[in-house]
Design a protein around this motif. Structure first.
Motif, PDB file in Angstrom:
ATOM      1  N   ALA A  89      -0.150   3.175   1.045  1.00 52.99           N
ATOM      2  CA  ALA A  89      -1.326   2.409   0.639  1.00 52.99           C
ATOM      3  C   ALA A  89      -1.113   1.669  -0.672  1.00 52.99           C
ATOM      4  CB  ALA A  89      -2.536   3.333   0.503  1.00 52.99           C
ATOM      5  N   ASP A  96      -8.074  -0.350  -8.181  1.00 49.98           N
ATOM      6  CA  ASP A  96      -9.003   0.370  -7.305  1.00 49.98           C
ATOM      7  C   ASP A  96      -8.293   1.040  -6.139  1.00 49.98           C
ATOM      8  OD1 ASP A  96     -11.149  -0.288  -8.913  1.00 49.98           O
ATOM      9  OD2 ASP A  96     -11.748  -2.019  -7.701  1.00 49.98           O
ATOM     10  N   SER A  97      -7.341   0.341  -5.515  1.00 53.29           N
ATOM     11  CA  SER A  97      -6.645   0.949  -4.376  1.00 53.29           C
ATOM     12  C   SER A  97      -5.737   2.084  -4.836  1.00 53.29           C
ATOM     13  CB  SER A  97      -5.868  -0.090  -3.569  1.00 53.29           C
ATOM     14  OG  SER A  97      -4.824  -0.643  -4.321  1.00 53.29           O
ATOM     15  N   SER A 100      -8.107   5.026  -5.632  1.00 47.80           N
ATOM     16  CA  SER A 100      -8.664   5.561  -4.401  1.00 47.80           C
ATOM     17  C   SER A 100      -7.634   6.404  -3.659  1.00 47.80           C
ATOM     18  CB  SER A 100      -9.147   4.406  -3.522  1.00 47.80           C
ATOM     19  OG  SER A 100      -9.601   4.892  -2.291  1.00 47.80           O
ATOM     20  N   SER A 101      -6.407   5.926  -3.586  1.00 54.42           N
ATOM     21  CA  SER A 101      -5.350   6.660  -2.902  1.00 54.42           C
ATOM     22  C   SER A 101      -5.015   7.954  -3.624  1.00 54.42           C
ATOM     23  CB  SER A 101      -4.091   5.793  -2.805  1.00 54.42           C
ATOM     24  OG  SER A 101      -4.347   4.660  -2.023  1.00 54.42           O
TER      25      SER A 101
END
Length: 149
Positions: A89, A96-97, A100-101
């Motif tokens: 990911a 943000d990614s 989040s991951s």
């Protein structure tokens, strides 16, 4: 009655989880462009190294062999799958990614520790250390989660 081998196996699973966690954060550092996150992620790598060392001491104390290879991970563990998902990911590199991951992986680590602590056959002195590590993991998880929100 649980044997020392079963306790060693359970503790080695947590060693592998910490190996997975370190690798996941190292990958996040590589793929992240935020220096603030890099410092935090390095802190969590060191935290997992410390957890792994403490677990290895317990394993040796009960006459077991600890998984010592940093790259040794448990392909059947939930956490390993979570960190593999993180690695794939992290192609976007946006804050943000990445958060989040990583939050997903932290959640899996907390769950794995909770499962290990529920084992009534683990000696109290080991369980006490696992609970301390779990407390730190929950703090880490909450911090990542608050940053991702």
């Amino acid at each position: 009655m649980i044997t020392n081998k079963e306790i060693v196996d359970d503790l080695n699973d947590l060693v592998k989880i910490n190996n997975d966690r370190m690798q996941g954060y190292e990958k996040a550092i590589e793929d992240n462009e935020d220096p603030q996150l890099d410092d935090l992620f390095r802190h969590y790598v060191i935290q997992s190294q410390n957890f792994r060392s403490q677990l290895a001491e317990h394993i040796v104390r009960i006459d077991g062999l600890a998984v010592s290879d940093v790259t040794s991970t448990d392909t059947t563990s939930k956490l390993h799958r979570a960190w593999i998902d993180i690695k794939s990911a992290l192609t976007g590199k946006d804050r943000d990614s990445v958060l989040s991951s990583v939050e997903f992986g932290e959640s899996a680590a907390v769950e794995a520790y909770e499962d290990a602590i529920e084992n009534d056959k683990i000696p109290a002195y080991i369980k006490e250390d696992l609970e301390k590590q779990l407390t730190e993991l929950k703090v880490s998880h909450a911090k990542i989660k608050s940053m991702a929100a």
